[in-house]
Write a protein that holds these residues in place. Structure first.
Motif, mmCIF file in Angstrom:
data_model
loop_
_atom_site.group_PDB
_atom_site.id
_atom_site.type_symbol
_atom_site.label_atom_id
_atom_site.label_comp_id
_atom_site.label_asym_id
_atom_site.label_seq_id
_atom_site.Cartn_x
_atom_site.Cartn_y
_atom_site.Cartn_z
ATOM 1 N N GLU A 1 0.822 -1.204 0.000
ATOM 2 C CA GLU A 1 0.000 0.000 0.000
ATOM 3 C C GLU A 1 0.860 1.260 0.000
ATOM 4 O O GLU A 1 0.487 2.271 -0.619
ATOM 5 C CB GLU A 1 -0.946 -0.012 1.205
ATOM 6 C CG GLU A 1 -2.002 -1.116 1.106
ATOM 7 C CD GLU A 1 -2.928 -1.160 2.306
ATOM 8 O OE1 GLU A 1 -2.672 -0.411 3.286
ATOM 9 O OE2 GLU A 1 -3.907 -1.929 2.272
ATOM 10 N N TYR A 2 2.004 1.200 0.656
ATOM 11 C CA TYR A 2 2.921 2.349 0.642
ATOM 12 C C TYR A 2 3.449 2.584 -0.773
ATOM 13 O O TYR A 2 3.446 3.723 -1.269
ATOM 14 C CB TYR A 2 4.074 2.109 1.611
ATOM 15 C CG TYR A 2 5.082 3.245 1.648
ATOM 16 C CD1 TYR A 2 4.765 4.456 2.251
ATOM 17 C CD2 TYR A 2 6.337 3.108 1.066
ATOM 18 C CE1 TYR A 2 5.681 5.505 2.278
ATOM 19 C CE2 TYR A 2 7.258 4.146 1.085
ATOM 20 C CZ TYR A 2 6.923 5.341 1.691
ATOM 21 O OH TYR A 2 7.830 6.384 1.710
ATOM 22 N N LEU A 3 3.899 1.542 -1.439
ATOM 23 C CA LEU A 3 4.392 1.673 -2.807
ATOM 24 C C LEU A 3 3.298 2.215 -3.716
ATOM 25 O O LEU A 3 3.547 3.126 -4.525
ATOM 26 C CB LEU A 3 4.887 0.321 -3.317
ATOM 27 C CG LEU A 3 5.310 0.276 -4.789
ATOM 28 C CD1 LEU A 3 6.493 1.204 -5.045
ATOM 29 C CD2 LEU A 3 5.648 -1.157 -5.212
ATOM 30 N N ARG A 4 2.102 1.691 -3.597
ATOM 31 C CA ARG A 4 0.979 2.163 -4.423
ATOM 32 C C ARG A 4 0.734 3.654 -4.213
ATOM 33 O O ARG A 4 0.552 4.417 -5.171
ATOM 34 C CB ARG A 4 -0.278 1.366 -4.083
ATOM 35 C CG ARG A 4 -1.521 1.791 -4.836
ATOM 36 C CD ARG A 4 -2.758 1.164 -4.247
ATOM 37 N NE ARG A 4 -2.984 1.600 -2.874
ATOM 38 C CZ ARG A 4 -3.984 1.168 -2.108
ATOM 39 N NH1 ARG A 4 -4.822 0.261 -2.584
ATOM 40 N NH2 ARG A 4 -4.135 1.602 -0.871
ATOM 41 N N MET A 5 0.734 4.096 -2.965
ATOM 42 C CA MET A 5 0.492 5.505 -2.657
ATOM 43 C C MET A 5 1.549 6.397 -3.293
ATOM 44 O O MET A 5 1.239 7.414 -3.921
ATOM 45 C CB MET A 5 0.466 5.723 -1.149
ATOM 46 C CG MET A 5 0.283 7.183 -0.748
ATOM 47 S SD MET A 5 0.345 7.413 1.039
ATOM 48 C CE MET A 5 2.064 6.986 1.386
ATOM 49 N N ILE A 6 2.830 6.016 -3.147
ATOM 50 C CA ILE A 6 3.920 6.828 -3.691
ATOM 51 C C ILE A 6 3.816 6.916 -5.211
ATOM 52 O O ILE A 6 3.990 7.987 -5.808
ATOM 53 C CB ILE A 6 5.286 6.255 -3.277
ATOM 54 C CG1 ILE A 6 5.449 6.311 -1.750
ATOM 55 C CG2 ILE A 6 6.411 6.995 -3.971
ATOM 56 C CD1 ILE A 6 5.319 7.703 -1.154
ATOM 57 N N ILE A 7 3.518 5.807 -5.864
ATOM 58 C CA ILE A 7 3.392 5.809 -7.319
ATOM 59 C C ILE A 7 2.238 6.706 -7.762
ATOM 60 O O ILE A 7 2.354 7.461 -8.742
ATOM 61 C CB ILE A 7 3.205 4.380 -7.854
ATOM 62 C CG1 ILE A 7 4.499 3.573 -7.678
ATOM 63 C CG2 ILE A 7 2.778 4.390 -9.319
ATOM 64 C CD1 ILE A 7 4.387 2.126 -8.091
ATOM 65 N N CYS A 8 1.127 6.651 -7.031
ATOM 66 C CA CYS A 8 -0.073 7.384 -7.450
ATOM 67 C C CYS A 8 0.047 8.892 -7.267
ATOM 68 O O CYS A 8 -0.718 9.646 -7.889
ATOM 69 C CB CYS A 8 -1.294 6.870 -6.688
ATOM 70 S SG CYS A 8 -1.905 5.287 -7.277
ATOM 71 N N ILE A 9 0.954 9.362 -6.425
ATOM 72 C CA ILE A 9 1.039 10.805 -6.209
ATOM 73 C C ILE A 9 2.302 11.411 -6.792
ATOM 74 O O ILE A 9 2.569 12.594 -6.571
ATOM 75 C CB ILE A 9 0.936 11.160 -4.704
ATOM 76 C CG1 ILE A 9 2.082 10.515 -3.920
ATOM 77 C CG2 ILE A 9 -0.401 10.758 -4.146
ATOM 78 C CD1 ILE A 9 2.065 10.904 -2.457
ATOM 79 N N GLN A 10 3.086 10.644 -7.531
ATOM 80 C CA GLN A 10 4.272 11.248 -8.149
ATOM 81 C C GLN A 10 3.814 12.231 -9.232
ATOM 82 O O GLN A 10 2.695 12.167 -9.720
ATOM 83 C CB GLN A 10 5.216 10.175 -8.671
ATOM 84 C CG GLN A 10 4.622 9.119 -9.534
ATOM 85 C CD GLN A 10 4.702 9.445 -11.007
ATOM 86 O OE1 GLN A 10 5.561 10.195 -11.435
ATOM 87 N NE2 GLN A 10 3.803 8.884 -11.790
ATOM 88 N N PHE A 11 4.701 13.141 -9.600
ATOM 89 C CA PHE A 11 4.303 14.364 -10.301
ATOM 90 C C PHE A 11 3.654 14.145 -11.655
ATOM 91 O O PHE A 11 2.868 14.968 -12.113
ATOM 92 C CB PHE A 11 5.510 15.299 -10.453
ATOM 93 C CG PHE A 11 6.528 14.846 -11.453
ATOM 94 C CD1 PHE A 11 6.529 15.339 -12.743
ATOM 95 C CD2 PHE A 11 7.508 13.918 -11.099
ATOM 96 C CE1 PHE A 11 7.474 14.917 -13.660
ATOM 97 C CE2 PHE A 11 8.453 13.500 -12.011
ATOM 98 C CZ PHE A 11 8.438 13.997 -13.299
ATOM 99 N N ASN A 12 3.950 13.048 -12.336
ATOM 100 C CA ASN A 12 3.333 12.840 -13.652
ATOM 101 C C ASN A 12 2.319 11.703 -13.637
ATOM 102 O O ASN A 12 2.105 11.029 -14.640
ATOM 103 C CB ASN A 12 4.396 12.594 -14.724
ATOM 104 C CG ASN A 12 5.219 11.334 -14.465
ATOM 105 O OD1 ASN A 12 5.132 10.755 -13.392
ATOM 106 N ND2 ASN A 12 6.018 10.915 -15.436
ATOM 107 N N ALA A 13 1.664 11.502 -12.485
ATOM 108 C CA ALA A 13 0.645 10.454 -12.371
ATOM 109 C C ALA A 13 -0.488 10.713 -13.369
ATOM 110 O O ALA A 13 -0.932 11.853 -13.540
ATOM 111 C CB ALA A 13 0.098 10.416 -10.948
ATOM 112 N N ASP A 14 -0.960 9.657 -14.023
ATOM 113 C CA ASP A 14 -2.021 9.826 -15.011
ATOM 114 C C ASP A 14 -3.389 9.814 -14.342
ATOM 115 O O ASP A 14 -3.512 9.713 -13.119
ATOM 116 C CB ASP A 14 -1.914 8.767 -16.100
ATOM 117 C CG ASP A 14 -2.304 7.364 -15.616
ATOM 118 O OD1 ASP A 14 -2.552 7.183 -14.408
ATOM 119 O OD2 ASP A 14 -2.353 6.444 -16.466
#
Length: 224
Positions: free
Chosen positions: A52-65
């Protein structure tokens, strides 16, 4: 991941990365033919918080779709409502930043935790793809996780991007594999004679993670 007896099947990436039907427009489905591998409890249920931590970080990075943004605004936000302290992971040291000339926010991440989770996904992909284990260590490259306030930030970011450009070139003819490619797909290449392996993983069409393995990296720090 280990030699323990399999007690369940682990989704790769974890199932929590794939939006549920209730969070999607009618007729849209992102949980089709998900990849699974046999797993013990330690490398499935016991790592839920890391997933869940990895998912959160990926989803809020600057170029998230838009798909990643939808996941954050639905399932991840519901998680914050149940456990409000979790939001501290991204707000406690938040500060303004400029990314590619645009206003953004920066915060510290647990890179070791992220890389360890990505290495586990890469091993599972290898097992799924070739039906055998890869026992060598991985180096993880994540060009989207930009460094913004170190003295060597520019050099670090350039190095991460250079490695990704190299991998993209090496894998340009490799098939994009995955049923739900708006969520995840991978490319893979190996040279067993040289014990070389490249696993390029793309999440939400914008977050790229490269797992690279070679005998030359066995003694490097931060390998998984």
């Amino acid at each position: 991941m280990c030699n323990n007896e399999a007690t369940s099947s682990e989704h790769v990436p974890p199932k929590c990365f794939f939006l549920e039907k209730k969070d999607l427009p009618f007729g849209v489905e992102y949980r089709k033919n998900l990849i699974t591998v046999p797993s013990c409890d330690e490398h499935n249920q016991n790592k839920t918080m890391d997933d869940e931590y990895l998912r959160m970080i990926i989803c809020i990075q600057f170029n998230a779709d838009s798909v990643a943004q939808r996941l954050f605004s639905t399932k991840i936000m519901r998680g914050f409502e149940r456990q409000p302290h979790q939001i501290d992971l991204i707000t406690r040291d938040q500060r303004p930043a400029r990314i590619n000339g645009k206003e953004a926010y920066a915060f510290s991440v647990d890179k070791n935790r992220i890389d360890k989770s990505l290495a586990q996904i890469a091993r599972a992909i290898y097992f799924h793809h070739f039906n055998e284990k890869w026992i060598q260590r991985f180096v993880i490259n994540t060009p989207a996780l930009l460094s913004v306030d170190r003295e060597d930030s520019h050099e670090r970011n350039q190095n991460f991007q250079h490695v990704d450009n190299l991998a993209e070139s090496l894998l340009k003819n490799a098939k994009h594999i995955g049923e739900n490619q708006e969520i995840f797909y991978y490319q893979i290449s190996r040279d067993l004679d040289k014990l070389l392996l490249w696993v390029r993983m793309v999440f939400y069409e914008g977050f790229v993670a490269l797992a690279y393995s070679s005998p030359m990296i066995v003694t490097w720090p931060n390998t998984y």
